[in-house]
Design a protein around this motif. Structure first.
Motif, short mmCIF file in Angstrom:
data_model
loop_
_atom_site.label_atom_id
_atom_site.label_comp_id
_atom_site.label_asym_id
_atom_site.label_seq_id
_atom_site.Cartn_x
_atom_site.Cartn_y
_atom_site.Cartn_z
N THR A 162 -1.56 -9.00 -28.97
CA THR A 162 -2.64 -9.66 -27.97
C THR A 162 -2.64 -8.89 -26.65
O THR A 162 -1.74 -8.11 -26.62
N TRP A 163 -3.81 -9.17 -25.84
CA TRP A 163 -3.89 -8.61 -24.69
C TRP A 163 -4.70 -9.25 -23.66
O TRP A 163 -5.91 -9.76 -24.10
N PRO A 164 -4.58 -9.86 -22.63
CA PRO A 164 -5.40 -10.40 -21.82
C PRO A 164 -6.49 -9.63 -20.94
O PRO A 164 -6.36 -8.52 -20.59
N ASP A 165 -7.85 -9.92 -21.12
CA ASP A 165 -8.66 -9.28 -20.50
C ASP A 165 -8.68 -9.00 -19.23
O ASP A 165 -8.96 -7.92 -18.65
N SER A 166 -8.02 -9.62 -18.33
CA SER A 166 -7.84 -9.58 -16.76
C SER A 166 -6.89 -8.35 -16.43
O SER A 166 -6.92 -7.57 -15.42
N HIS A 167 -5.92 -7.88 -17.69
CA HIS A 167 -5.01 -6.88 -17.39
C HIS A 167 -5.36 -5.65 -17.48
O HIS A 167 -5.08 -4.87 -18.63
N LYS A 168 -6.48 -5.23 -16.87
CA LYS A 168 -7.02 -3.69 -17.01
C LYS A 168 -5.95 -2.64 -16.35
O LYS A 168 -5.37 -3.06 -15.40
N GLY A 169 -6.07 -1.52 -16.72
CA GLY A 169 -5.38 -0.37 -16.53
C GLY A 169 -5.33 0.59 -17.50
O GLY A 169 -5.77 0.93 -18.49
N PRO A 170 -4.49 1.73 -16.96
CA PRO A 170 -4.28 2.82 -17.85
C PRO A 170 -3.28 2.59 -19.09
O PRO A 170 -2.38 1.43 -19.18
N ILE A 171 -3.48 3.28 -20.08
CA ILE A 171 -2.52 3.47 -21.39
C ILE A 171 -2.00 4.55 -21.32
O ILE A 171 -2.95 5.54 -21.49
N ILE A 172 -0.84 4.83 -21.54
CA ILE A 172 -0.41 6.29 -21.25
C ILE A 172 0.76 6.46 -22.30
O ILE A 172 1.43 5.67 -22.93
N ASN A 173 0.98 7.64 -23.08
CA ASN A 173 1.82 8.03 -24.24
C ASN A 173 2.84 9.00 -23.71
O ASN A 173 2.19 10.00 -23.29
N TYR A 174 4.15 8.72 -23.93
CA TYR A 174 5.21 9.78 -23.71
C TYR A 174 6.00 10.10 -24.91
O TYR A 174 6.08 9.11 -25.70
N LEU A 175 6.32 11.38 -25.15
CA LEU A 175 7.58 11.47 -26.27
C LEU A 175 8.70 12.04 -25.72
O LEU A 175 8.65 12.70 -24.41
N ALA A 176 9.71 11.47 -26.20
CA ALA A 176 11.22 11.87 -25.83
C ALA A 176 11.88 12.45 -27.10
O ALA A 176 11.76 11.73 -28.04
N GLN A 177 12.43 13.69 -26.91
CA GLN A 177 13.20 13.99 -28.30
C GLN A 177 14.70 13.51 -27.86
O GLN A 177 15.38 13.50 -26.86
N CYS A 178 15.01 13.12 -29.11
CA CYS A 178 16.48 12.47 -29.18
C CYS A 178 17.45 13.46 -29.51
O CYS A 178 17.38 14.34 -30.31
N SER A 179 18.75 13.50 -28.63
CA SER A 179 19.60 14.49 -29.14
C SER A 179 20.41 13.55 -30.20
O SER A 179 21.35 12.94 -29.79
N GLY A 180 20.30 14.03 -31.46
CA GLY A 180 20.60 13.23 -32.72
C GLY A 180 19.69 12.22 -32.96
O GLY A 180 18.81 12.25 -33.10
N GLU A 181 20.32 10.77 -33.40
CA GLU A 181 19.63 9.90 -33.77
C GLU A 181 19.14 9.03 -32.90
O GLU A 181 19.93 8.56 -31.77
N CYS A 182 17.60 8.84 -32.77
CA CYS A 182 17.15 7.75 -31.89
C CYS A 182 17.63 6.43 -32.03
O CYS A 182 17.61 5.77 -31.17
N PRO A 218 1.48 15.22 -31.30
CA PRO A 218 0.71 16.77 -30.88
C PRO A 218 0.79 17.61 -32.19
O PRO A 218 1.91 17.46 -32.82
N ALA A 219 -0.27 18.09 -32.50
CA ALA A 219 -0.16 19.34 -33.46
C ALA A 219 0.64 20.28 -33.27
O ALA A 219 0.71 20.72 -32.13
N GLY A 220 1.52 20.67 -34.30
CA GLY A 220 2.33 21.88 -33.87
C GLY A 220 3.72 21.41 -33.17
O GLY A 220 4.45 22.19 -33.26
N LEU A 221 4.05 20.24 -33.09
CA LEU A 221 5.14 19.69 -32.66
C LEU A 221 6.33 20.04 -33.64
O LEU A 221 6.17 19.60 -34.96
N ALA A 222 7.44 20.46 -33.28
CA ALA A 222 8.44 20.67 -34.20
C ALA A 222 9.08 19.27 -34.66
O ALA A 222 9.00 18.32 -34.17
N PRO A 223 9.39 19.38 -36.26
CA PRO A 223 10.30 18.41 -36.58
C PRO A 223 11.35 18.05 -35.88
O PRO A 223 11.88 18.56 -35.20
N GLY A 224 11.67 16.57 -36.02
CA GLY A 224 12.81 16.03 -35.20
C GLY A 224 12.82 14.66 -35.08
O GLY A 224 11.75 13.83 -35.28
N ASN A 225 13.60 13.92 -34.37
CA ASN A 225 13.71 12.53 -33.86
C ASN A 225 13.27 12.44 -32.38
O ASN A 225 13.88 12.83 -31.62
N TYR A 226 12.32 11.59 -32.48
CA TYR A 226 11.57 11.34 -31.03
C TYR A 226 11.47 9.76 -30.86
O TYR A 226 11.34 9.15 -31.83
#
Ligand SMILES: *[C@@H]1O[C@H](CO)[C@@H](O)[C@H](O)[C@H]1NC(C)=O
Ligand SMILES: [Cu+2]
Length: 250
Positions: A103-123, A167-175
């Motif tokens: 769910t999400w309250p209508d009043s809570h307006k703002g950005p939606i941002i996505n990041y990726l981090a690669q794990c060294s080993g298992e996430c 992202p298209a072209g991103l190398a396989p791995g654990n993220y």
């Protein structure tokens, strides 16, 4: 939205009842089958009794937020005292993930941002503080002002969903995908912005070969005085500076 002090003063069940905030309850890949995300209530369930999912769990039983005065704490990475998801979403570079907030309250307006981090080993055994996040997409202000139309309104209108492309072209791995809404309804006051980060493990397959550009530790993503963090939603404006690093080219 209760202040942090109020939240701390309430007992847990009261906070749950009083709250209408959200978490990412499920994910689909290219519109496929539902994969459970996370649920704050699982945090306290005994080992083995809660579903095993790719979503990280955290001490956000109030479905609450991380405030700017905690931006230098690793809580800003994947929410408060987060522990890693124990499985992965399996997807390929170029796939579209649809994230379902419960769910999400209508009043809570703002950005939606996505990041990726690669794990060294298992996430599944990563720690939030060790991850280095690269911004892969962002959206925020759409039109109007005081408060205007925001991408969170779009998210609510489309059944509380938000899409992100691996992202298209991103190398396989654990993220780890760090998906975040920053609610601005109180952001005109210092320490008033509300960050709602959600982390999800993704095992990326496919034949991409591009490595993630160097990322940023979560504790260096934002400061309380960033113009997109200290921002008056109830004023006149015709743009909004999305906080954090630039979107990377991958
Ligand atoms: C909206 O999302 C919920 C899951 O949060 C799902 O069960 C429901 O089918 C969705 N509704 C539509 C119309 O897609
Ligand atoms: Cu709130």
């Amino acid at each position: 939205m209760p202040s942090l002090a109020t939240v701390a003063a309430f007992s847990l069940p009261l906070v749950q009842l009083a709250s209408a905030h959200g978490h990412v309850a499920g994910i689909t890949v290219n519109g496929g089958t539902w994969i459970q995300g996370t649920d704050p209530n699982w945090y306290y369930q005994p080992e083995g009794s809660a579903p095993t999912t790719p979503g990280w769990r955290a001490l956000n039983q109030d479905n609450g937020f991380v405030a700017p005065d905690a931006y230098t704490s690793s809580d800003i990475a994947c929410h408060k005292s987060a522990t890693p998801g124990q499985t992965y979403i399996e997807a390929n570079s170029g796939d579209t993930l649809t994230l379902y907030w419960n769910t999400w309250p209508d009043s809570h307006k703002g950005p939606i941002i996505n990041y990726l981090a690669q794990c060294s080993g298992e996430c599944t055994s990563a720690t939030a503080g060790s991850l280095s996040f690269t911004k892969i997409s962002e959206a925020a202000y759409l039109s109007g002002s005081n408060p205007g139309d925001w991408v969170t309104d779009t998210m609510i209108a489309q059944n509380f969903t938000s899409d992100v492309e691996i992202p298209a072209g991103l190398a396989p791995g654990n993220y780890v995908l760090r998906h975040e809404i920053i609610a601005l309804h109180s952001a005109g006051n210092q320490n008033g912005a509300q960050n709602y980060p959600q982390c999800i493990n993704i095992k990326v397959g496919g034949s991409g070969s591009n490595t993630l550009p160097t990322g940023t530790a979560a504790t260096s993503l934002y400061t309380p005085m960033d113009p997109g963090i200290l921002f008056s939603l109830y004023g006149s404006f015709d743009s909004y500076p999305i906080p954090g690093p630039e979107v990377a080219t991958i």
